[in-house]
Design a protein around this motif. Structure first.
Motif, mmCIF file in Angstrom:
data_model
loop_
_atom_site.group_PDB
_atom_site.id
_atom_site.type_symbol
_atom_site.label_atom_id
_atom_site.label_comp_id
_atom_site.label_asym_id
_atom_site.label_seq_id
_atom_site.Cartn_x
_atom_site.Cartn_y
_atom_site.Cartn_z
ATOM 1 N N LEU A 131 36.542 36.591 36.612
ATOM 2 C CA LEU A 131 36.159 36.703 38.308
ATOM 3 C C LEU A 131 37.030 36.086 38.949
ATOM 4 C CD1 LEU A 131 32.348 37.583 38.824
ATOM 5 C CD2 LEU A 131 34.131 39.481 39.282
ATOM 6 N N PRO A 132 36.459 34.493 38.357
ATOM 7 C CA PRO A 132 37.408 33.742 39.541
ATOM 8 C C PRO A 132 39.262 34.247 39.240
ATOM 9 C CG PRO A 132 36.408 32.567 38.050
ATOM 10 C CD PRO A 132 35.824 34.272 37.606
ATOM 11 N N ALA A 133 39.857 35.031 38.075
ATOM 12 C CA ALA A 133 41.290 35.162 38.479
ATOM 13 C C ALA A 133 41.911 36.373 39.530
ATOM 14 C CB ALA A 133 41.402 35.787 37.461
ATOM 15 N N LEU A 134 40.489 37.254 39.254
ATOM 16 C CA LEU A 134 40.375 38.257 39.819
ATOM 17 C C LEU A 134 40.200 38.364 41.799
ATOM 18 C CD1 LEU A 134 38.212 41.227 38.397
ATOM 19 C CD2 LEU A 134 40.989 40.935 38.307
ATOM 20 N N ALA A 135 39.399 37.255 41.977
ATOM 21 C CA ALA A 135 38.944 36.298 43.317
ATOM 22 C C ALA A 135 40.320 35.911 44.103
ATOM 23 C CB ALA A 135 37.618 35.729 42.710
ATOM 24 N N VAL A 136 40.617 35.258 43.099
ATOM 25 C CA VAL A 136 42.332 34.721 43.858
ATOM 26 C C VAL A 136 43.525 35.748 43.709
ATOM 27 C CG1 VAL A 136 44.047 33.087 42.594
ATOM 28 C CG2 VAL A 136 41.465 32.264 41.935
ATOM 29 N N ALA A 137 43.781 36.358 42.623
ATOM 30 C CA ALA A 137 44.208 37.594 42.577
ATOM 31 C C ALA A 137 44.545 38.102 43.878
ATOM 32 C CB ALA A 137 44.081 38.631 41.727
ATOM 33 N N HIS A 138 43.090 38.135 44.816
ATOM 34 C CA HIS A 138 42.474 39.154 46.151
ATOM 35 C C HIS A 138 43.406 38.924 47.041
ATOM 36 C CE1 HIS A 138 40.325 41.575 48.250
ATOM 37 N NE2 HIS A 138 39.577 40.462 49.129
#
Length: 245
Positions: free
Chosen positions: A108-115
């Protein structure tokens, strides 16, 4: 070169000596040097595992000769078993590394930053929006706030973070914009803090979903206040302890 591009390149080419990569590693203040070091240790471990497995000299000749007699056939069978075992070790080492990289990239942190690259303009907004607009963002994700929203909300939008429907919010406190991403019904494990590509953040498990709060350069006090404000808005105010003054 930004941190995201650096980490993608190092993940794909950990041994690269490209001057731009090394310059970013040496100048970055956001944790890219430790990321580079972890990638080098992983490659060192892989090379050590490979070097420990030696192929006997003249193996091809001995396999051909072994076909002449039953004894040789038995020896070939043993060698094949040994090579299969060695191949399994290599596959296991490679599989662990690939699994770690895949899991980290899809966290989730990686997806949030990529967003965030497509949402950076929202951080510059300074005019507070109304409580009704905030409520509408949550209604759009089939959920409602159980407490008052924090003061200073400047942006709300229904987004998708990776595959997860989310409510994207920006709260400006002490003139510091802080992003909150709430994913209803998305359950995660224990809370954790993260530092990725220039973002400081935390993942918070709530009763009805998961809350990601993150910012670039905001103070810890501001981050704490925003996280606490949204947790109480989503879950409801914390009930006072009986007998507490």
């Amino acid at each position: 070169m930004n941190c995201l591009e650096f980490r993608r390149r190092i993940t794909a080419e950990p041994r690269s000596r490209d001057a731009a990569l090394l310059a970013h590693r040496d100048a970055c203040q956001e944790g890219c040097a430790p990321f580079w070091q972890r990638a080098q240790r992983f490659e060192d471990d892989m090379e050590t595992a490979l070097s420990a497995i030696s192929v006997p000299d003249g193996l091809a000749d001995r396999i051909l000769l072994a076909q002449a007699t039953q004894e040789r056939r038995r020896q070939v069978g043993h060698r094949r078993a040994w090579m299969a075992m060695a191949a399994s070790v290599l596959i296991a080492f490679g599989g662990v590394g690939l699994l770690w990289r895949y899991t980290d990239a899809h966290s989730l942190p990686a997806l949030a930053v990529a967003h965030m690259p497509g949402e950076m303009d929202a951080l510059a907004m300074t005019r507070p929006i109304t409580d009704a607009q905030v409520e509408a963002g949550f209604v759009g994700r089939a959920t409602r706030l159980r407490g008052p929203a924090p003061a200073g909300v400047t942006y709300v939008h229904d987004c998708t973070v990776g595959p997860y429907p989310a409510v994207h919010l920006v709260t400006r406190m002490n003139d510091e914009p802080v992003v909150a991403l709430y994913m209803p019904a998305m359950k995660t494990g224990s809370p954790e803090e993260f530092h990725r590509d220039g973002w400081d953040g935390r993942q918070i498990a709530l009763a009805g979903g998961t809350l990601i709060v993150m910012a670039q350069g905001a103070s810890r006090g501001t981050m704490d206040a925003v996280a606490r404000g949204w947790q109480q808005a989503i879950e409801g105010p914390v009930a006072p302890v009986v007998g507490q003054i």
